[in-house]
Design an enzyme around this catalytic site. Sequence first.
Site, PDB file in Angstrom:
ATOM      1  N   ASP A  82       0.832  -1.192   0.000  1.00 15.67           N
ATOM      2  CA  ASP A  82       0.000   0.000   0.000  1.00 15.67           C
ATOM      3  C   ASP A  82       0.876   1.256   0.000  1.00 15.67           C
ATOM      4  OD1 ASP A  82      -1.938   1.914   0.545  1.00 15.67           O
ATOM      5  OD2 ASP A  82      -3.011   0.613   1.956  1.00 15.67           O
ATOM      6  N   HIS A 111      -0.426   4.544  -0.198  1.00 16.13           N
ATOM      7  CA  HIS A 111      -1.142   5.770   0.187  1.00 16.13           C
ATOM      8  C   HIS A 111      -0.434   6.400   1.379  1.00 16.13           C
ATOM      9  CE1 HIS A 111      -4.258   3.532  -2.039  1.00 16.13           C
ATOM     10  NE2 HIS A 111      -4.628   4.741  -2.439  1.00 16.13           N
TER      11      HIS A 111
END
Lengths: 409, 136
Positions: free
Chosen positions: B11, B13
């Site tokens: 991930d 983000h």
Amino acid sequence: MNSHNDKLLIDVGSTYVKVCVESNAPERCHLEQHFRNFNQSILDDLMHKCGHTISAFAKDDVYICSSANGGLSTLIIGLTHTFSLKYATNIAFNSGINIIDTILYQDIASATVPSDLIDVVIIAGGINSKGNAFADDLYHYLQNINYSNIVYVGNEQDAKVAKAQLPELVVLPNIIDNRLHIVEEELKAYLTNLYQQDIMGKEDIKDLYQISSNQIFSTPYIVNQTLPLIDASYSVVNPFILLDIGGATTDIHYSKDLVDENMVTNNEFDRLVFKKLGVYKSRESLIFAAQGNEFVYELLMHLNVTENIFHEQSDKATRILMQLAIFLVLCKMSHYRQTYINLKLSAVNSIVLTGGVTKVLKQEEAEDIISFFYTKILTSQHRPVTIMDTDYAIWTLGSRAQDANHRAK
Amino acid sequence: MKVVTGVIGNDIHVVANRLIDLSLKARGYEVFNLGVNTYLEEFFDAVIETDADILLISSLNGEAEGWSREVKALKAEYKGLDNLIMMIGGNLTVGTGKAEDIIPKYKNYGFDLVCHQVDLNTGLDMLAEFVKEKSA
Ligand code: B12
């Protein structure tokens, strides 16, 4: 200094010795390579084979590097794989040391006790605000181990107790800073120094100062110094890996871009050593490793030979073993978590081969194995460019860079 | 108190991660931020090396569940993590899901505090409350 700025570069390996004349006048440059004669000291052997060349040079113009001491063995005890063990392992590799073993401290009670003498034990773990990371089980374990040096690079708080328990302990700054980043310099300097002392300690090598007044460096150190220069000087496209396959060990140098990790360091390149993966001195263990690999039989079939080749002593057998060594090394670096580090091999643009392998294999033979590997193991059509450093240009470049540094000082 | 934080799995983000770092520091925690792309083992290893009290994992892209299933087994391999406070937040499922389904599932995976699409400040208040109760 002579009028053509000629220099003599000598590399003493476990199996071969290389002697290279470097000159501003191209016609004077040449390279010789000889199998070592183990019944003679290195110096006698050298003088016997190329005494004529050597005596033409002043001591100031002779540069020597050596990997003939076989490297140092290390046992690293650390708190975790991601930080203390990895950082210490990384620093050790980059100092030219061959790792024997790592122990996760929490498993120390059940860890096997190595029977060989260990050159240096490294203890690491915890940021400085963590105390009590180590307890008596560490010292009990160490009592049963045979080592020549021991260095502590863990959290500050435990250093006092450790020093009280182990008077011979060398305490250096923590290799993990307060942001969990790596701190390399002090441990690296310490280990590089140990390595130098080890080279010097080997009587044979000390003799070589009779023909050179320059410091003798370890070969992997020289190669590592060259890496940043490689893509500027050759048709090598980044990222690349460099495999130095020799008689006793296989060394891999690789660009950091090939590793998926968030370790923060200043070095662009790293190094990994597979001890016991060579075709002469480590022949037996290479064969053993090959027999343990499930794809090797397919590979032998591909090369049109049978397992009997392992028992043959011939040029053909050496060639097959070199091909196996390339294959095994690539395998070792590709499987998840099997080794210390996994490289993104599908992103490699060039594979540079140097060392004894370039004397044994033809370009096509190396390429054939690399293609086999990419197809079979990575199921990929990707083909990095294979570059053979046949004339030891990398080593020459490194030695020259060393010389330039030396002159600058 | 020491907190190890980061974004789990593949991930990337990063915005929430930066905010979490700042907010935790503003609240007086000592923060070890492993950033995006962090694997479960790295989180636990960081807790061991720092002696952290809290592990705060964030997940935005929906990967959390896959990783979280392994939490208990992996944590059991470590000695000395028994008192660790475990918290997770962000987008804890793929697509839409109800908190009342998601929370028990993650508690079962071994998390003490589960914040599916909960505002950061609310989440950190929950943490403070939890710490207070635990030490009482
Ligand atoms: C910007 C963005 C991207 C950027 C990221 C840039 C970067 N480097 O950060 C890019 C374009 C690269 C991207 C890629 C992807 N994204 Co995106 N992205 C977004 C987006 C629009 C905004 C995220 C953001 O920064 N928000 C601002 C921050 C401050 O808010 P936040 O992340 O929600 O965090 C808050 C809370 O969640 C909370 N919080 C977070 N963690 C924790 C932890 C605790 C303990 C607590 C208490 C609270 C807490 O605190 C924060 C502040 O309040 C969201 C949609 C959205 N509007 O949220 C989608 C979103 C997160 N992305 C999504 C997806 C699917 C992807 C991709 C898979 C898309 C794709 N198919 O390629 C990839 C995945 C890449 C990867 N490997 O991770 C989905 C995830 C869906 C899911 N979980 O089911 C979202 C929700 C969009 C959607 N509605 O579908 N994305």
